[in-house]
Design a protein around this motif. Sequence first.
Motif: not given
Length: 224
Positions: A17, A37-38, A49-50, A53-55, A57-59, A61
Amino acid sequence: MTTKKPRAERRGDALSKERIVRAAVETLDEGGEDALTFRVLANRLSTGPGAIYHHVAGKDELLRAATDEVIAHVTTGPVTGGEPGEAIRAIMLGVFDAIHARPWVGAQLSREPWQTAMLQIFESAGGQLAALGVPEHAQFDAASALVNYVLGIAGQSAAGARALPRETDRSAFLETIAARWTTQHDAAKYPFVHQVAAQLAEHDDRKQFLAGIDLILAGISTIR
């Protein structure tokens, strides 16, 4: 004969993270919130991108974490100057410089005033008030005055960043505003505005911010 497309180079080191947040700060600095963007982060970090998202949750955060990162840098660690008033001055100036250099920080602070980044400012400045001689019953009010002042600056910075392109000439823009003040508004109705209009174009935002902090500190010093 078919040829395989070369695969995108992947990171050999572990994704974390902290690494994602640093990349987000770099992306925000380069292009602002719209650039974050991711997919862009995945390309920058040579991952998918996946995995991000593991670390995160979204933009939203990610924006909070990036703002925390920047504000933590200016509110933690040793502060120059042994006198608590000077320490508060240095802390608040560090926050101002961060907002001025990174308008997206100001936008995030004004969007979510009680996120961790703002609590860092509240704690860092408020922690100096006892040493300044402010009685405990008045420390919350004093710290709130300082924090609310910063929130106002953050809001102005965010509004300016939304309204003006980065390449805008500041002095020319402010000269236009000053001329509008004096030509479109009656001097009898707005005497003070006419009086200070000439100072608008050339005023120094940093010096003016510090003048405001000094005014607040002067008021705080009278509390008993």
